[in-house]
Design a protein around this motif. Structure first.
Motif, mmCIF file in Angstrom:
data_model
loop_
_atom_site.group_PDB
_atom_site.id
_atom_site.type_symbol
_atom_site.label_atom_id
_atom_site.label_comp_id
_atom_site.label_asym_id
_atom_site.label_seq_id
_atom_site.Cartn_x
_atom_site.Cartn_y
_atom_site.Cartn_z
ATOM 1 N N THR A 8 82.586 -2.970 29.708
ATOM 2 C CA THR A 8 83.276 -2.196 28.659
ATOM 3 C C THR A 8 84.536 -2.901 28.156
ATOM 4 O OG1 THR A 8 82.486 -0.124 29.610
ATOM 5 C CG2 THR A 8 84.396 0.021 28.139
ATOM 6 N N PRO A 67 85.551 2.127 22.748
ATOM 7 C CA PRO A 67 84.854 1.475 23.871
ATOM 8 C C PRO A 67 83.417 1.109 23.526
ATOM 9 C CG PRO A 67 85.013 3.840 24.256
ATOM 10 C CD PRO A 67 85.785 3.565 22.994
ATOM 11 N N ASN A 116 87.374 2.469 30.145
ATOM 12 C CA ASN A 116 86.843 3.675 29.507
ATOM 13 C C ASN A 116 87.788 4.865 29.704
ATOM 14 O OD1 ASN A 116 84.807 4.470 27.788
ATOM 15 N ND2 ASN A 116 83.547 5.354 29.403
ATOM 16 N N PHE A 124 82.682 11.777 29.610
ATOM 17 C CA PHE A 124 83.131 10.535 28.967
ATOM 18 C C PHE A 124 82.835 9.330 29.846
ATOM 19 C CE2 PHE A 124 85.728 7.515 26.740
ATOM 20 C CZ PHE A 124 85.844 8.012 25.443
#
Lengths: 153, 263
Positions: free
Chosen positions: A48, A55, A106, A125
């Motif tokens: 990521t 992201p 993230n 998330f």
């Protein structure tokens, strides 16, 4: 070869790349070793990075597509990360630590989008970040403790 | 191993279309599925400069650019208000946020993947595909077509009276669905869509007018049996045909219960 210019962690970088260069490889070639090669099947979230603040999975992004864009890796977000990684470490959430940069990136993206998430919103998330050592509860407790500490301040 | 010989950011749809006619040339959408494939792509054609990453809305329709990300669909307030959050429910468990920021509606619809949540939910609405050469055709027609060299420009959802509910069964969150069900009432006419059967999503209309006079326990059960009898399922490692058909009945029934509660 294709000539590109990317703003990487605040610095403009120009380079010539192959058409099928993948951003993950490009970033590691530019010494951003926090960006990990994990599953390479778009599932684990280890790679990521933030592209223009959003992201994304660098394992599935053509470097050519990032031309003209801003890329941030953990190397460029030390200050943002330092505010909460200690809370995650306090919970012993990371064992081998390989997934940690992806989780941290993230989480930074989550807190920018939603500064006061519920536990369910955190889980949702971060559901694209896999950890094979822990059961995710440690990371959740760490982030929750960080958020609670902010409220006390 | 997947290789690309040449990369072009198309400056017009005509340029993209012309390039796409070449052998082994490919449109790059989210590149998530393409990346997992093998073979050599001569020219990768990128549509990111064509302004197809927005959702436009007027009184009659939503026009969703082919390069709109699944994350944008998930977060679009007006689209989710119109669909009773069904679009959000359909995409929110697709891998993770980072994946959904890359995956596009154009790529998802064009692929007509057997596991597609996206195709399933959009088939349950009055949806159309705008093709560069082929014009605007119903999504239900596009879903049955063979892949060709045309380009999806937009997905259009007409704003007609709609009640819709979406449910999928996953072995675990972020996995492919074992079965995906969208059930809707579009301008008074019920329809059911079942995806991840595990074949391509299939649409069935309430041609027997089972729900025309409303949803009752009896009509609900009759409709569920009608859907189960007309939409075949099959087996793979994720589940047997029998299990999928059982899920189909449960999920469709729950969707109908949800439709009853929508005002």
């Amino acid at each position: 070869m294709i000539d590109i210019t990317i703003t990487l962690n605040g610095k403009k970088i120009s380079d010539s790349i192959e058409p099928d260069s993948i951003l993950l490889d490009f970033l590691r070639d530019h010494k951003c070793y926090s960006v990990k090669r994990g599953c390479e099947t778009t599932n684990c979230g280890l790679c990521t990075v933030l592209m223009d603040g959003t992201p994304i999975l660098s394992c599935s992004m053509l470097t050519a597509r990032a031309d003209g864009h801003t890329i941030q890796t953990l190397e460029g977000l030390q200050e943002e990360a330092s505010s909460f990684v200690g809370f995650i470490a306090d919970q012993g959430a990371d064992q081998c630590g390989f997934c940690n940069p992806g989780f941290v990136m993230n989480t930074i993206a989550l807190l920018k989008e939603n500064p006061d998430p519920t536990d369910d919103e955190i889980r949702a998330f971060l559901s694209g970040n896999l950890c094979r050592c822990s059961g995710y509860e440690g990371q959740l407790r760490g982030i929750r403790n960080y958020l609670n500490s902010r409220v006390k301040e | 191993m997947f290789t690309i010989q040449k990369y072009v950011r198309a400056q017009s749809l005509e340029e993209a279309y012309e390039l796409n006619q070449g052998k082994n040339n490919r449109i790059v959408a989210g590149m998530l599925w393409l990346r997992l494939g093998k073979g050599r792509v001569n020219t990768a054609i990128d549509l990111t400069d064509l302004g197809l990453n927005t959702i436009e809305e007027d009184d009659e329709k939503f026009s969703i650019g082919a390069m709109v990300s699944l994350r944008s669909l998930e977060q679009h307030e007006s689209l989710n208000s119109y669909t009773n959050n069904a679009v959000c429910n359909a995409v929110k468990d697709i891998v993770g946020v980072q994946f959904r920021n890359l995956a596009t509606i154009g790529g998802s619809i064009w692929g007509r993947f057997g596991f597609s949540d996206v195709l399933t939910v959009f088939l349950a609405m009055d949806s159309y595909v705008e093709l560069y050469k082929g014009g605007i055709i119903p999504l239900s027609e596009f879903a049955t077509m063979k892949k060709d060299k045309d380009i999806i420009v937009r997905i259009i959802v007409k704003k007609i009276p709609l009640k819709i509910a979406y449910r999928a069964m996953r072995a675990q969150r972020t996995d492919f669905p074992v079965l995906a069900c969208a059930t809707s009432i579009v301008d008074g006419k019920a329809r059911a869509v079942v995806g991840a059967r595990p074949a391509r999503a299939k649409l069935i209309m309430d041609d027997k007018d089972i729900l025309t006079s409303g949803i009752s326990e009896e009509s609900k059960n009759t409709f569920v049996e009608y859907v189960a009898n007309n939409i075949p399922t099959s087996s793979n490692l994720r589940g047997s045909a029998e299990y999928r058909t059982h899920l189909l009945k449960v999920l469709t029934s729950r969707n109908l219960t949800e439709l009853e509660e929508i005002k």
